[in-house]
Design a protein around this motif. Structure first.
Motif, PDB file in Angstrom:
ATOM      1  N   PHE A  29       0.810  -1.211   0.000  1.00 46.68           N
ATOM      2  CA  PHE A  29       0.000   0.000   0.000  1.00 46.68           C
ATOM      3  C   PHE A  29       0.840   1.257   0.000  1.00 46.68           C
ATOM      4  N   SER A  30       1.926   1.270   0.741  1.00 48.47           N
ATOM      5  CA  SER A  30       2.720   2.488   0.886  1.00 48.47           C
ATOM      6  C   SER A  30       3.405   2.905  -0.420  1.00 48.47           C
ATOM      7  N   ARG A  31       3.422   2.061  -1.420  1.00 44.68           N
ATOM      8  CA  ARG A  31       4.020   2.427  -2.698  1.00 44.68           C
ATOM      9  C   ARG A  31       3.116   3.336  -3.510  1.00 44.68           C
ATOM     10  N   TYR A  32       1.863   3.437  -3.109  1.00 46.87           N
ATOM     11  CA  TYR A  32       0.885   4.148  -3.916  1.00 46.87           C
ATOM     12  C   TYR A  32       0.441   5.453  -3.280  1.00 46.87           C
ATOM     13  N   ALA A  33       0.396   6.473  -4.119  1.00 45.34           N
ATOM     14  CA  ALA A  33      -0.340   7.677  -3.751  1.00 45.34           C
ATOM     15  C   ALA A  33      -1.825   7.351  -3.869  1.00 45.34           C
ATOM     16  N   MET A  34      -2.611   7.962  -3.021  1.00 43.79           N
ATOM     17  CA  MET A  34      -4.056   7.699  -3.001  1.00 43.79           C
ATOM     18  C   MET A  34      -4.803   9.007  -3.211  1.00 43.79           C
ATOM     19  N   GLY A  35      -5.853   8.911  -3.978  1.00 43.06           N
ATOM     20  CA  GLY A  35      -6.672  10.093  -4.232  1.00 43.06           C
ATOM     21  C   GLY A  35      -8.137   9.822  -3.976  1.00 43.06           C
ATOM     22  N   TRP A  36      -8.852  10.881  -3.669  1.00 40.72           N
ATOM     23  CA  TRP A  36     -10.320  10.844  -3.591  1.00 40.72           C
ATOM     24  C   TRP A  36     -10.867  11.748  -4.696  1.00 40.72           C
ATOM     25  N   PHE A  37     -11.852  11.248  -5.399  1.00 39.52           N
ATOM     26  CA  PHE A  37     -12.550  11.993  -6.437  1.00 39.52           C
ATOM     27  C   PHE A  37     -14.042  11.868  -6.174  1.00 39.52           C
ATOM     28  N   ARG A  38     -14.807  12.718  -6.827  1.00 35.56           N
ATOM     29  CA  ARG A  38     -16.260  12.624  -6.703  1.00 35.56           C
ATOM     30  C   ARG A  38     -16.925  12.969  -8.026  1.00 35.56           C
ATOM     31  N   GLN A  39     -18.109  12.422  -8.192  1.00 34.81           N
ATOM     32  CA  GLN A  39     -18.874  12.688  -9.405  1.00 34.81           C
ATOM     33  C   GLN A  39     -20.337  12.847  -9.053  1.00 34.81           C
ATOM     34  N   ALA A  40     -20.858  14.028  -9.339  1.00 37.52           N
ATOM     35  CA  ALA A  40     -22.265  14.315  -9.130  1.00 37.52           C
ATOM     36  C   ALA A  40     -23.026  14.015 -10.415  1.00 37.52           C
ATOM     37  N   PRO A  41     -24.333  13.772 -10.312  1.00 40.85           N
ATOM     38  CA  PRO A  41     -25.130  13.475 -11.508  1.00 40.85           C
ATOM     39  C   PRO A  41     -25.000  14.566 -12.558  1.00 40.85           C
ATOM     40  N   GLY A  42     -24.707  14.177 -13.793  1.00 40.61           N
ATOM     41  CA  GLY A  42     -24.616  15.123 -14.887  1.00 40.61           C
ATOM     42  C   GLY A  42     -23.332  15.927 -14.924  1.00 40.61           C
TER      43      GLY A  42
END
Length: 122
Positions: A29-42
């Motif tokens: 796990f520590s080898r990876y950068a992690m991101g959060w994204f989001r998607q709203a309808p449309g």
């Protein structure tokens, strides 16, 4: 291969808080950068926050600065997104993603979770 599973979404009133979790399995796990994204309808998927493999570098979208906090626990193979002061505009499906480099660009991420719904009522 890295498998990602998000949890923690739900329905909350404006001004409330939620904590999202994303558990990773597969490669270290520590080898990876992690991101959060989001998607709203449309709408297109948008960047929320990202953290480097050992947590030393963090990026936030301007829209969430001061309200959201990204963190990670490399022993538990988990990345978190603490969301405070939620607004109706934060309503979206939230995805975690993993990549070998820290980036805010969605198409550069190699691995994605299935998403968790966050709904903020006014």
């Amino acid at each position: 291969q890295v498998q990602l599973v998000e949890s923690g979404g739900g329905l909350v009133q404006a001004g409330g808080s939620l904590r999202l979790s994303c558990v990773a399995s597969g490669r270290p796990f520590s080898r990876y950068a992690m991101g959060w994204f989001r998607q709203a309808p449309g709408k297109e998927r948008e960047f929320v926050a990202a953290i480097s493999g050992r947590g030393g570098n963090i990026y936030y979208a301007d829209s969430v600065k001061g309200r959201f906090t990204i963190s990670r626990d490399n022993v538990k193979n988990t990345v978190y997104l603490q969301m405070n002061g939620l607004k109706p505009d934060d309503t979206a499906v939230y995805y975690c993603a993993a990549d070998s480099s820290l980036t805010s660009i969605s198409y550069e991420y190699d691995y994605w979770g299935q998403g968790t719904q966050v709904t903020v009522s006014s």
